[in-house]
Design a protein around this motif. Structure first.
Motif, PDB file in Angstrom:
ATOM      1  N   GLY A  25       1.001  -1.474   0.288  1.00  3.88           N
ATOM      2  CA  GLY A  25      -0.009  -0.076  -0.106  1.00  3.88           C
ATOM      3  C   GLY A  25       0.957   1.185  -0.038  1.00  3.88           C
ATOM      4  O   GLY A  25       2.085   1.167   0.400  1.00  3.88           O
ATOM      5  N   CYS A  26       0.381   2.326  -0.315  1.00  2.00           N
ATOM      6  CA  CYS A  26       0.888   3.727  -0.651  1.00  2.00           C
ATOM      7  C   CYS A  26       0.154   4.775  -0.378  1.00  2.00           C
ATOM      8  O   CYS A  26      -0.676   5.014  -0.965  1.00  2.00           O
ATOM      9  N   THR A  67      -4.374  -0.572  -3.475  1.00  2.00           N
ATOM     10  CA  THR A  67      -4.652   0.780  -4.072  1.00  2.00           C
ATOM     11  C   THR A  67      -5.964   1.119  -3.526  1.00  2.00           C
ATOM     12  O   THR A  67      -6.880   0.458  -3.801  1.00  2.00           O
ATOM     13  N   LEU A 104      -7.635  -3.733  -5.416  1.00  2.00           N
ATOM     14  CA  LEU A 104      -7.889  -2.497  -5.249  1.00  2.00           C
ATOM     15  C   LEU A 104      -8.913  -2.471  -3.838  1.00  2.00           C
ATOM     16  O   LEU A 104      -9.376  -3.565  -3.660  1.00  2.00           O
ATOM     17  N   LYS A 131      -5.785   7.225  -4.474  1.00  2.00           N
ATOM     18  CA  LYS A 131      -4.998   7.095  -5.774  1.00  2.00           C
ATOM     19  C   LYS A 131      -5.542   7.392  -7.101  1.00  2.00           C
ATOM     20  O   LYS A 131      -4.993   7.871  -7.939  1.00  2.00           O
ATOM     21  N   THR A 337      -8.388   0.746 -13.909  1.00  2.00           N
ATOM     22  CA  THR A 337      -7.846   0.987 -12.381  1.00  2.00           C
ATOM     23  C   THR A 337      -7.017  -0.244 -12.025  1.00  2.00           C
ATOM     24  O   THR A 337      -5.802  -0.369 -11.798  1.00  2.00           O
ATOM     25  N   ALA A 341      -2.941  -1.050 -11.783  1.00  2.00           N
ATOM     26  CA  ALA A 341      -2.504  -1.510 -10.578  1.00  2.00           C
ATOM     27  C   ALA A 341      -1.500  -2.829 -10.585  1.00  2.00           C
ATOM     28  O   ALA A 341      -0.745  -2.962 -10.054  1.00  2.00           O
ATOM     29  N   PRO A 346       0.654   0.157  -7.021  1.00  2.00           N
ATOM     30  CA  PRO A 346      -0.401   1.099  -6.560  1.00  2.00           C
ATOM     31  C   PRO A 346       0.151   2.468  -6.447  1.00  2.00           C
ATOM     32  O   PRO A 346      -0.513   3.555  -6.281  1.00  2.00           O
TER      33      PRO A 346
END
Length: 399
Positions: A25-26, A67, A104, A131, A337, A341, A346
């Motif tokens: 995760g970011c 994400t 996601l 994101k 999306t 990813a 992400p």
């Protein structure tokens, strides 16, 4: 394999979801002002009034991936807006089952169909670490988001009808400007040089004009004149003005907006158009109503039902009711999306990625996003014959 080829086939990426376990995760480390100009936040935080009868649906979460995605839909809006919002939610669920669940986490917020509240939710999504933002569907809200400034704002895939786009805020739905430009370009590709545009007067007229002119310029053709018209004169004045301004155009492009093109077509028919030397180009908006005998002989570029068919069939099987084109748009935004990813991770959501010139293939066909937020689609080109669309060319562009 390069990014363009990896993401190009969105519907084949399910196997790549096995990589989700290795993605981290970011979260955004910037301040709110990095994502959005503080003045814009104040502009968007206006009080809203929503009918009490429209009880908001609770926030929903889809998937468990690293994400973070925000999706803004009018789930409790009255009438067709609410129906479309609920269909788009089911389309998102289908796309998540196909591709997105391990990649996601989609937070679905109910905008209630209220423009002010939709703007607030969009600002919240932009500044809370998402994101990517999918939606809103309300045109004024999408236009407001496109005007906001911020150095670190996530990409927005707007689902509003007739939205022209803005930098980093991408128009997903096929617009009349897209359809008119593609249709005019197809005639120009076959040798047409001189074009006239008849377009409903209003704020959208300039957008349609710009897109058509740009499309024609690719083929060395010109838009000789644009004539805005009002519903009040039934198009007669616009057609009379055209005759005094342009002699023998190769094609007349007729945009109709929310109205019927029939009054304009009656006036053109009285002038012998379409005829041997002058074609008529319609738009996807013509097809919002039953095909009129007056449409006979006109050309239209629009979405390919063979592309949307497989998703539509699976949607009907899964949810037991008929889909519409909004189902395809919502499915494609979530699938795109998930594809990004999967292919890039992400932390990869940027304007450069979304503006990849190779484009993407989804259930609505081949499309790409431009730097100004508008979309370009490779669409089939049809001629209306005996009340039906007859295929003339499989694609209006080769990007």
């Amino acid at each position: 394999m390069g990014f363009g080829r990896q993401v190009h086939r969105l519907r084949t990426l399910a196997a790549a979801s096995l990589l989700a376990g290795s993605l981290l995760g970011c979260q955004s480390k910037g301040s709110v002002s990095d994502a959005l100009d503080p003045a814009a936040i104040q502009a968007g935080n206006q009080p809203t009034v929503v009918a009490a009868a429209n009880a908001s649906q609770a926030t929903q979460s889809l998937g468990t991936g690293p994400t973070k995605v925000a999706m803004l839909l009018p789930l409790s809006a009255p009438g067709t807006a609410g129906e479309s919002g609920r269909k788009m939610l089911d389309a998102a669920k289908l796309a998540m089952t196909d591709l997105g669940n391990p990649l996601l986490t989609v937070t679905v917020e109910d905008t209630r169909g209220d423009v002010g509240y939709s703007q607030q939710l969009a600002i919240k999504a932009i500044t809370s670490g998402a994101k990517i933002v999918i939606g809103p569907t309300e045109l004024p809200a999408a236009q407001h988001v496109a005007q906001l400034s911020g150095s670190n704002r996530p990409p927005v895939l707007a689902l509003a009808d007739n939205f022209a786009g803005g930098p980093g805020v991408y128009a997903v739905c096929l617009t009349e400007a897209d359809s008119a430009a593609a249709g005019a370009g197809a005639i120009a590709a076959k040798g047409g040089k001189k074009f006239v545009l008849l377009v409903p007067a209003g704020s959208n007229a300039g957008i349609v004009e710009k897109r058509v002119a740009n499309s024609l310029s690719v083929y060395g053709a010109t838009l000789a004149v644009t004539i805005p018209y009002s519903a009040a004169d039934n198009g007669a004045k616009a057609v009379a003005d055209m005759g005094s301004l342009v002699e023998m155009p190769d094609a007349v492009v007729v945009a109709s907006g929310d109205g019927s093109p029939s009054p304009i077509l009656i006036a053109l028919k009285a002038k012998g158009i379409p005829g041997k030397s002058t074609s008529v180009v319609g738009t996807n908006r013509w097809l919002d109503r039953p095909i009129d005998p007056l449409f006979e002989g006109a050309y239209i570029a629009t979405l390919d039902p063979r592309e949307t068919g497989p998703i539509a069939d699976r949607f009907k099987t899964t949810f037991k009711y008929e889909p519409d084109v909004n189902v395809a748009y919502a499915y494609d935004t979530v699938a795109l999306t998930a594809g990004i990813a999967s292919a890039l991770g992400p932390a990869s959501f940027s304007r450069k990625v979304f503006e990849n010139p190779s484009g993407f293939r989804g259930s609505t066909g081949l499309f790409r996003f431009r730097a100004d937020g508008s979309s370009e689609r490779s669409m089939p080109f049809y001629r209306i014959e005996k009340g039906a669309l007859k295929l003339v060319a499989k694609s209006t562009s080769g990007f």
